[in-house]
Every structure is written in C-alpha cells, then in structure tokens.
Design a protein around this motif. Structure first.
Motif, PDB file in Angstrom:
ATOM      1  N   LYS A  34      19.129  36.056  25.021  1.00  0.00           N
ATOM      2  CA  LYS A  34      20.494  35.686  24.592  1.00  0.00           C
ATOM      3  C   LYS A  34      21.501  36.740  25.022  1.00  0.00           C
ATOM      4  N   VAL A  35      21.159  38.002  24.796  1.00  0.00           N
ATOM      5  CA  VAL A  35      22.097  39.076  25.140  1.00  0.00           C
ATOM      6  C   VAL A  35      22.381  39.053  26.644  1.00  0.00           C
ATOM      7  N   SER A  36      21.313  38.869  27.458  1.00  0.00           N
ATOM      8  CA  SER A  36      21.518  38.840  28.910  1.00  0.00           C
ATOM      9  C   SER A  36      22.467  37.704  29.282  1.00  0.00           C
ATOM     10  N   MET A  37      22.274  36.567  28.638  1.00  0.00           N
ATOM     11  CA  MET A  37      23.104  35.396  28.938  1.00  0.00           C
ATOM     12  C   MET A  37      24.592  35.688  28.621  1.00  0.00           C
ATOM     13  N   PHE A  38      24.804  36.288  27.425  1.00  0.00           N
ATOM     14  CA  PHE A  38      26.201  36.545  27.045  1.00  0.00           C
ATOM     15  C   PHE A  38      26.839  37.635  27.918  1.00  0.00           C
ATOM     16  N   LEU A  39      26.005  38.595  28.340  1.00  0.00           N
ATOM     17  CA  LEU A  39      26.538  39.636  29.224  1.00  0.00           C
ATOM     18  C   LEU A  39      26.956  39.007  30.556  1.00  0.00           C
ATOM     19  N   GLU A  40      26.128  38.075  31.016  1.00  0.00           N
ATOM     20  CA  GLU A  40      26.427  37.378  32.275  1.00  0.00           C
ATOM     21  C   GLU A  40      27.760  36.619  32.142  1.00  0.00           C
ATOM     22  N   MET A  41      27.935  35.974  30.978  1.00  0.00           N
ATOM     23  CA  MET A  41      29.181  35.238  30.722  1.00  0.00           C
ATOM     24  C   MET A  41      30.379  36.182  30.764  1.00  0.00           C
ATOM     25  N   ASP A  42      30.186  37.346  30.130  1.00  0.00           N
ATOM     26  CA  ASP A  42      31.285  38.310  30.083  1.00  0.00           C
ATOM     27  C   ASP A  42      31.623  38.823  31.484  1.00  0.00           C
ATOM     28  N   ARG A  43      30.571  39.007  32.298  1.00  0.00           N
ATOM     29  CA  ARG A  43      30.800  39.472  33.660  1.00  0.00           C
ATOM     30  C   ARG A  43      31.594  38.419  34.444  1.00  0.00           C
ATOM     31  N   ALA A  44      31.178  37.159  34.280  1.00  0.00           N
ATOM     32  CA  ALA A  44      31.853  36.067  35.001  1.00  0.00           C
ATOM     33  C   ALA A  44      33.324  35.992  34.582  1.00  0.00           C
ATOM     34  N   ARG A  45      33.551  36.182  33.273  1.00  0.00           N
ATOM     35  CA  ARG A  45      34.933  36.138  32.775  1.00  0.00           C
ATOM     36  C   ARG A  45      35.755  37.267  33.397  1.00  0.00           C
ATOM     37  N   GLY A  46      35.127  38.452  33.469  1.00  0.00           N
ATOM     38  CA  GLY A  46      35.815  39.599  34.080  1.00  0.00           C
ATOM     39  C   GLY A  46      36.160  39.313  35.537  1.00  0.00           C
ATOM     40  N   ASP A  47      35.171  38.735  36.265  1.00  0.00           N
ATOM     41  CA  ASP A  47      35.411  38.417  37.678  1.00  0.00           C
ATOM     42  C   ASP A  47      36.569  37.435  37.810  1.00  0.00           C
ATOM     43  N   LEU A  48      36.583  36.445  36.899  1.00  0.00           N
ATOM     44  CA  LEU A  48      37.621  35.419  36.931  1.00  0.00           C
ATOM     45  C   LEU A  48      39.001  36.042  36.692  1.00  0.00           C
ATOM     46  N   GLU A  49      39.045  36.955  35.710  1.00  0.00           N
ATOM     47  CA  GLU A  49      40.308  37.626  35.430  1.00  0.00           C
ATOM     48  C   GLU A  49      40.791  38.405  36.641  1.00  0.00           C
ATOM     49  N   GLU A  50      39.833  39.079  37.289  1.00  0.00           N
ATOM     50  CA  GLU A  50      40.185  39.851  38.473  1.00  0.00           C
ATOM     51  C   GLU A  50      40.704  38.943  39.580  1.00  0.00           C
ATOM     52  N   ALA A  51      39.986  37.799  39.769  1.00  0.00           N
ATOM     53  CA  ALA A  51      40.390  36.853  40.811  1.00  0.00           C
ATOM     54  C   ALA A  51      41.785  36.303  40.512  1.00  0.00           C
ATOM     55  N   ASN A  52      42.031  36.039  39.219  1.00  0.00           N
ATOM     56  CA  ASN A  52      43.352  35.527  38.823  1.00  0.00           C
ATOM     57  C   ASN A  52      44.450  36.512  39.155  1.00  0.00           C
ATOM     58  N   LEU A  53      44.151  37.778  38.837  1.00  0.00           N
ATOM     59  CA  LEU A  53      45.118  38.835  39.106  1.00  0.00           C
ATOM     60  C   LEU A  53      45.412  38.907  40.604  1.00  0.00           C
ATOM     61  N   ARG A  54      44.331  38.810  41.404  1.00  0.00           N
ATOM     62  CA  ARG A  54      44.484  38.865  42.870  1.00  0.00           C
ATOM     63  C   ARG A  54      45.345  37.702  43.354  1.00  0.00           C
ATOM     64  N   LEU A  55      45.049  36.511  42.778  1.00  0.00           N
ATOM     65  CA  LEU A  55      45.809  35.323  43.173  1.00  0.00           C
ATOM     66  C   LEU A  55      47.286  35.504  42.866  1.00  0.00           C
ATOM     67  N   GLN A  56      47.523  36.060  41.668  1.00  0.00           N
ATOM     68  CA  GLN A  56      48.906  36.300  41.266  1.00  0.00           C
ATOM     69  C   GLN A  56      49.586  37.264  42.242  1.00  0.00           C
ATOM     70  N   GLN A  57      48.824  38.315  42.632  1.00  0.00           N
ATOM     71  CA  GLN A  57      49.400  39.287  43.580  1.00  0.00           C
ATOM     72  C   GLN A  57      49.648  38.637  44.935  1.00  0.00           C
ATOM     73  N   ILE A  58      48.690  37.762  45.357  1.00  0.00           N
ATOM     74  CA  ILE A  58      48.862  37.082  46.643  1.00  0.00           C
ATOM     75  C   ILE A  58      50.103  36.186  46.581  1.00  0.00           C
ATOM     76  N   GLY A  59      50.247  35.459  45.448  1.00  0.00           N
ATOM     77  CA  GLY A  59      51.411  34.576  45.266  1.00  0.00           C
ATOM     78  C   GLY A  59      52.707  35.365  45.387  1.00  0.00           C
ATOM     79  N   GLU A  60      52.717  36.551  44.736  1.00  0.00           N
ATOM     80  CA  GLU A  60      53.939  37.365  44.794  1.00  0.00           C
ATOM     81  C   GLU A  60      54.204  37.854  46.211  1.00  0.00           C
ATOM     82  N   ALA A  61      53.113  38.245  46.901  1.00  0.00           N
ATOM     83  CA  ALA A  61      53.277  38.722  48.281  1.00  0.00           C
ATOM     84  C   ALA A  61      53.777  37.580  49.167  1.00  0.00           C
TER      85      ALA A  61
END
Ligand code: ADP
Length: 520
Positions: free
Chosen positions: A118-145
């Motif tokens: 269970k812990v591994s699964m939730f850690l994986e979820m948290d990692r995916a969420r972090g990646d998504l946040e990072e990707a969102n931030l990048r997209l936002q920066q690309i949009g601004e550029a």
C-alpha cells in the motif's frame, strides 16, 4: 522529483514506531517519526512529506485531529494519509477517519507485506502527482513564452509588411513620377500579395493569441443589425463582381447583442467572404438575425454555393483544412478563416455550426449573447427600443466613407467603431455622389484614388449641389505632395488628412464638425 520522498510516521508508542520503521526499511525513502500530534506538526515545518502513517488512538491530539491539521496546510492538502488502528468497534469510526482526510486504514496487527504494498502504491501516486505539477508548471511557462514570442513576432512581421504596402501605395500614387503599364501591373500584384500576406499574418497571430489566453473581449452592447449592415456594405463590391444577390432577413425589429463590435464584424466578414467565394455567379446569399431564446441571438449566412459534404463538415472548423473540392478548384485561401472564426465565437461564449446540402448551398450560423434592454427607458419612449438607443446616443454623427480598398476600409471602420458614429460606405466616387444625396451624411471621408470616379471629381460634383456647399469633405490620401493637396482643396475639400490616418487626429477633426453641427 528532487531528493528522496519522505514519510511521516506518528505513534505514541515507541515500539510501534520502531516496528514500522523496520517494515519501511526496504523502500528508498526517508522515514521521520514523531510520538505526538504536536511533535508531528513541528516536523512539518522542516520537511516536505510525501505521505503520512498515523496511529489513531493517541493521548492529547488523536490521529484524526492531526490529519485535520495536516490537511489544513496547502502543501499537504492532497498528501496520502493512512491510519493504523486496532480493529473498529463500529463503522462510524471508519467514516470519521475518511472525513478527517484519510485515504486508507490498516488494522493492527497488520501484515508487513500488505502495508509495504500500500505504501509503495501511495508513494507512486504522490510521485505521479509531483510530475504532473511540474509538467503543468512547464506548460504554463511555455504558454507565457509563446505569448511573449507572439507579441514581439506580431510587431516584427507587421512592421515590414506595412512598409511594403505603404511604399507600394506611394509609388502607385505616382508621387515620384509616372509609371508605365508593366510597372503599374507589377505594383498592383505586389500590393495584392502583400495584403493577402498581411491578413494571413493577422489571422494566425489572432489565433495564437486566443490559444495563449491573451485575447480578451472588450464587451459592449450594439444593435446586431448595424454590424450586419456595415458588413453588407463593405462586401457589396465583391458580391456585385459575381452578380450575387444579397438578401437581409431580420425577424425581430431590434436585437441588441453583447460582444465586441470589431470581433463580431470579423466573424461576419469571414463567413460572408466564404459565402461569396464558394457561390457561383448569379447566386444568392442571405444574411439574417433572429433570437434563439431569452439569452442568445443567432446570426446566419446562407448561400446557394457548392455546399459541403457530410464528411468534411466536421473538419472545416479545424486549422488548415480545405475540402478536396476547394483544392481542385484552386480557390484562394489558407484554411484558417473558420478556425479563427470558431475561436472568436467561443471567446464570446457563443456557438457556431453549419448545415449544408452538397451542390445546393450552405448555411453557417453562430450565436452571441443578447444585450440587456433597459425596460425603464422603453416605457417613456413611444416608438420602442430603436428610438431609445438613438436618443441616448445624442452624439451620433453620420459619416460617409468613400474608399475602394478593403483593407483601408476595414481599418477605417475599426477606427470609427471606437466612437458611436453611424457609418455608411461608398466604394467609388460615383457612389459617394449618389449616397450623399440619399443619406445626407454630416461628414464625408473621401479617398482620392478610386476607380470609376476619383475623389477629386466626386468632391467637385457634390460641391456643385447647393444643399451640400458647406458639407465637410475630408480628403484622405497617401500623397505628401503639396501640389496634390492644393488640388484637393481647389476641388472643394474642406481639408486634407494624410494616410496612414492617425486615430487621435481624425477624432479631433471630427469633433470639430460635431460641435459646429450641434450649434448649427
Ligand atoms: P479558406 O476559405 O481560407 O480555405 P476557411 O477556414 O474559411 O478557409 O474554410 C475552410 C474550408 O471550408 C474551405 O476551404 C471550404 O472547403 C469550406 N467552406 C467554407 N465555407 C464554405 C461555404 N460557404 N461553402 C462551401 N464550402 C465552404
């Protein structure tokens, strides 16, 4: 994500913490333990946790309360929290845990293997969420550029194009000597291609601007029929060229819509240009307005042209699409007109669509929000809403523009739309002379170089009519030669304004006639 993920474990009994730490040993994570709710909260000040495993029954702050505090922190709002608890006496306890923000429970005594899974699964979820946040931030920066790139590109592309067109215009005006037939012909071609390119650049930039979220609607209320009339006038020469009969259908006498006049004109112009382009000589184009319901007005443009088959109908609003038929016919176009039009309608919160019968014709339609009609005013006005708008609008001055060049005309119309003038259009000198007599405008803006009859001759003819001896006629031309300006004044023009026209100067000049009109 940078660094190891961290797990917060909280239990008041040291032996439980030790066991838990041992179980988690195999994971590549940092485990941080605390023996009370308060101690755990203190740890959150120094660490960013990826998940938490909380004992429920603890003296002082229990696991649920602690979870509530953790969730209150924006950084931990979505952090997975697991409760570890002795078996439940009652399922209400379990509900309370979910309400406190837990996403899972582990009952003591627990199986280390299940806990690890269970812990591994939730850690994986948290990692995916972090990646998504990072990707969102990048997209936002690309949009601004992208926005920044577009705004500088728009300037870089338009400036040289305006120079190409401006100098071509100067040469065509024969300001620096006569031109032979071939030179005139080539200049006309440069001008046509330049204007085509400029409108393409403008469309592409507009589209990208909307996609980057950088385009806004300057909301105004305006009578739908006025925009339709202006566009019919503007397009009239093109329709006439193909002997296309233009019909206007208005089922309600007065519809006020909410939107930006310039953008609404752009939508209509795109759809009407297509109707003209895809309809054969002698065909018919109908432009109409009706109310859909209490909130929306519908504009429609019907033609008796080539029509669109069902397969293509879904694709025509996407970028760069042209039907095979259009490509075979080698029709001019880029396939971005409708893509931009759809975006402009979306921006207003409206809808756009098409009905068509191949070989018979097409009807394009779009909706715009209705403007509010002020009921209080209407009760005191006998003749209904139309007169209400006119009477509110005391400064409405009627301007006749005589201009043969579509691009210049649309620029002038855009400029004048900033103020609430009533505007009519003549496409050559002869039309100007005719319209002055039927419409009695307050001011004429007269282009000088026009086909059929030029501005000089038109001004002379207008001046020869007694009634229009004092009518302000403003000559507009790109010519800088004093001799030509003298010729315009000698023909009867009140004054001369040089192209490109400056908005401020134009309004100051018009204001002058406005005042004399009110006093007169
Ligand atoms: P363009 O006209 O520049 O090619 P548009 O995006 O305005 O680009 O139109 C895309 C395609 O939709 C056209 O190439 C044509 O195939 C089709 N189309 C648009 N309007 C009409 C119409 N009124 N009648 C028939 N086909 C049309």
């Amino acid at each position: 994500m940078a660094g190891k993920q961290k797990i917060l474990i909280v239990d008041d009994k040291l032996e439980n913490l030790v066991v838990l730490e041992k179980v988690l040993e195999d994971l590549d994570v940092e485990v941080i333990g605390a023996r009370s709710g308060n101690a755990a909260l203190a740890k959150t000040l120094d660490h960013k946790f990826s998940m938490a495993i909380l004992d429920v029954a603890m003296p002082g702050m229990d696991g649920y309360e602690l979870a509530g505090h953790l969730r209150g922190d924006a950084d931990m709002q979505l952090m997975p929290i697991i409760f570890v608890t002795a078996s439940y006496a009652d399922e209400r306890d379990e509900f309370a845990g979910y309400e406190a923000g837990g996403i899972d429970f582990i009952e003591k005594p627990y199986s280390p293997a299940i806990l690890l899974t269970k812990v591994s699964m939730f850690l994986e979820m948290d990692r995916a969420r972090g990646d998504l946040e990072e990707a969102n931030l990048r997209l936002q920066q690309i949009g601004e550029a992208k926005s920044r790139f577009l705004s500088s590109m728009s300037h870089e592309l338009r400036t040289p194009m305006n120079a190409v067109l401006g100098f071509t215009d100067l040469l065509r005006g024969k300001n620096f000597g006569d031109l032979n037939e071939k030179q005139e012909h080539y200049l006309r071609l440069i001008n046509q291609s330049g204007q085509h390119l400029l409108s393409l650049i403008n469309d592409l930039l507009d589209m990208a601007k909307i996609d980057a979220g950088a385009m806004e609607v300057n909301w105004e209320m305006f009578p739908a029929e006025e925009v339709v009339d202006a566009m019919i006038q503007m397009m009239s020469a093109q329709f006439r060229k193909k002997s296309i009969n233009v019909i206007k259908e208005i089922d309600e006498s007065f519809i006020v819509v909410r939107g930006e006049t310039g953008k609404c004109r752009q939508i209509l112009l795109n759809l009407m240009s297509n109707a003209q382009k895809f309809t054969d000589e002698g065909g018919e184009v109908t432009i109409g307005i009706s109310k859909v319901d209490r909130d929306y007005a519908k504009f429609y443009i019907s033609d008796t042209g080539i029509g669109i088959n069902e397969k293509d109908r879904e694709k025509i609003f996407s970028e760069f699409f042209q039907s095979q038929q259009t490509q075979d016919a080698n029709a001019e176009g880029s396939g971005i007109g409708l893509a931009l039009t759809r975006r402009l309608v979306d921006l207003h919160g409206g809808e756009i669509g098409v009905d068509s019968k191949p070989g018979k014709g097409s009807t394009f339609w779009f909706t715009l929000p209705l403007g509010e009609v002020d009921d209080e005013d209407s009760s005191s006005e006998e003749s209904g809403s139309h007169s209400r708008l006119t009477s509110v609008n005391k400064r409405e001055m009627h301007i006749l523009i005589a201009e043969d060049n579509d691009l210049n005309l649309s620029m002038m119309l855009d400029m004048l739309s900033i103020r609430s003038y009533k505007v009519s259009v003549a496409h050559n000198g002869q039309e100007a002379v005719d319209l002055v007599q039927t419409l009695h405008p307050d001011v004429v803006l007269m282009d000088i170089r026009m086909p059929i009859m030029d501005g000089i001759e038109a001004t002379k003819q207008i001046r020869s009519i007694k009634e229009f001896e004092d009518l302000p006629i403003i000559a507009l031309s790109a010519s800088v030669a004093a001799k030509e300006q003298e010729e315009q004044i000698a023909a009867g023009c009140t004054l001369h304004l040089s192209k490109p026209i400056q908005t401020k100067l134009l309004f100051e000049t018009l204001d002058q006639y406005e005042t004399s009109r009110e006093h007169g």
